[in-house]
Motif scaffolding. Structure first.
Motif, short mmCIF file in Angstrom:
data_model
loop_
_atom_site.label_atom_id
_atom_site.label_comp_id
_atom_site.label_asym_id
_atom_site.label_seq_id
_atom_site.Cartn_x
_atom_site.Cartn_y
_atom_site.Cartn_z
N ARG A 43 82.68 78.85 99.86
CA ARG A 43 81.40 78.82 99.14
C ARG A 43 81.36 79.89 98.06
O ARG A 43 80.84 79.65 96.96
N GLY A 44 81.90 81.05 98.35
CA GLY A 44 81.96 82.12 97.35
C GLY A 44 82.81 81.71 96.16
O GLY A 44 82.46 81.95 95.00
N SER A 45 83.94 81.06 96.46
CA SER A 45 84.82 80.58 95.39
C SER A 45 84.12 79.53 94.54
O SER A 45 84.24 79.55 93.30
N GLU A 46 83.39 78.62 95.18
CA GLU A 46 82.64 77.61 94.43
C GLU A 46 81.58 78.26 93.53
O GLU A 46 81.38 77.85 92.39
N ALA A 47 80.91 79.26 94.06
CA ALA A 47 79.87 79.95 93.28
C ALA A 47 80.47 80.64 92.06
O ALA A 47 79.91 80.58 90.96
N VAL A 48 81.62 81.28 92.25
CA VAL A 48 82.28 81.96 91.13
C VAL A 48 82.70 80.93 90.09
O VAL A 48 82.52 81.14 88.88
N GLN A 49 83.25 79.80 90.53
CA GLN A 49 83.67 78.76 89.59
C GLN A 49 82.47 78.21 88.82
O GLN A 49 82.54 78.00 87.60
N THR A 50 81.36 77.99 89.51
CA THR A 50 80.15 77.50 88.85
C THR A 50 79.68 78.49 87.79
O THR A 50 79.31 78.10 86.67
N LEU A 51 79.70 79.77 88.14
CA LEU A 51 79.30 80.80 87.16
C LEU A 51 80.24 80.80 85.96
O LEU A 51 79.79 80.93 84.81
N ARG A 52 81.53 80.64 86.21
CA ARG A 52 82.49 80.62 85.09
C ARG A 52 82.23 79.45 84.16
O ARG A 52 82.36 79.56 82.94
N GLU A 53 81.88 78.31 84.75
CA GLU A 53 81.65 77.12 83.94
C GLU A 53 80.30 77.17 83.23
O GLU A 53 80.20 76.75 82.07
N GLU A 54 79.27 77.62 83.90
CA GLU A 54 77.92 77.54 83.35
C GLU A 54 77.48 78.77 82.58
O GLU A 54 76.56 78.68 81.76
N ALA A 55 78.08 79.89 82.83
CA ALA A 55 77.62 81.13 82.19
C ALA A 55 77.70 81.08 80.67
O ALA A 55 76.72 81.44 79.99
N PRO A 56 78.81 80.64 80.08
CA PRO A 56 78.84 80.61 78.61
C PRO A 56 77.78 79.68 78.01
O PRO A 56 77.13 80.03 77.02
N VAL A 57 77.58 78.50 78.63
CA VAL A 57 76.59 77.56 78.12
C VAL A 57 75.19 78.16 78.25
O VAL A 57 74.39 78.10 77.32
#
Length: 149
Positions: free
Chosen positions: A87-101
């Motif tokens: 779950r932590g890995s998924e959260a980090v990936q989501t942040l990586r994808e959505e943070a710039p947008v």
């Protein structure tokens, strides 16, 4: 004899001095029990047999109850840790994808708000400048009337 403290009062109270001798009974009872076991072969065999039985029962409990419970708890803890890591890995990936947008969208929103605020401030400043100019003109006219009058 006092059962709570395993002490007994021995001797006599001297009415002139008030002294009493106290004897701890626990070591005496243990020594008597050990002497009995040393002298009685049957009692010794029963104590050893009972002790072996307790050791066997404790070993059985350890093998059949405690170890499986600990293994189950360790397996459960490992599973929980794996789920948390996933779950932590998924959260980090989501942040990586959505943070710039999200950051770009937020930046645009802030720029629009700043532009709107700057425009409002400029309009207000122009209004204040105009009002100040009018007041200054009225002041000059009033001063001119006072001087002429």
């Amino acid at each position: 004899m006092n059962k709570d403290t395993a002490y007994t009062d021995a001797g006599r109270k001297d009415s002139g001095r008030g002294t009493t001798i106290r004897i701890n009974l626990t070591p005496l009872i243990l020594a008597g029990g050990l002497a009995y076991l040393a002298a009685n072969d049957t009692a010794r065999r029963r104590v050893l047999g009972g002790t072996r039985h307790l050791v066997d029962a404790a070993g059985h409990t350890l093998e059949e109850t405690v170890k499986p419970a600990l293994a189950g708890a360790a397996e459960h803890a490992s599973h929980v840790a794996q789920v948390a890591a996933h779950r932590g890995s998924e959260a980090v990936q989501t942040l990586r994808e959505e943070a710039p947008v999200r950051a770009h969208s937020l930046l645009e929103t802030v720029q629009e708000a700043a532009g709107t605020a700057a425009s409002a401030v400029a309009h207000r400043a122009a209004d204040l400048t105009h009002a100040a100019a009018e007041l200054a003109e009225e002041g000059r006219e009033g001063a001119a009337q006072v001087t002429m009058g």
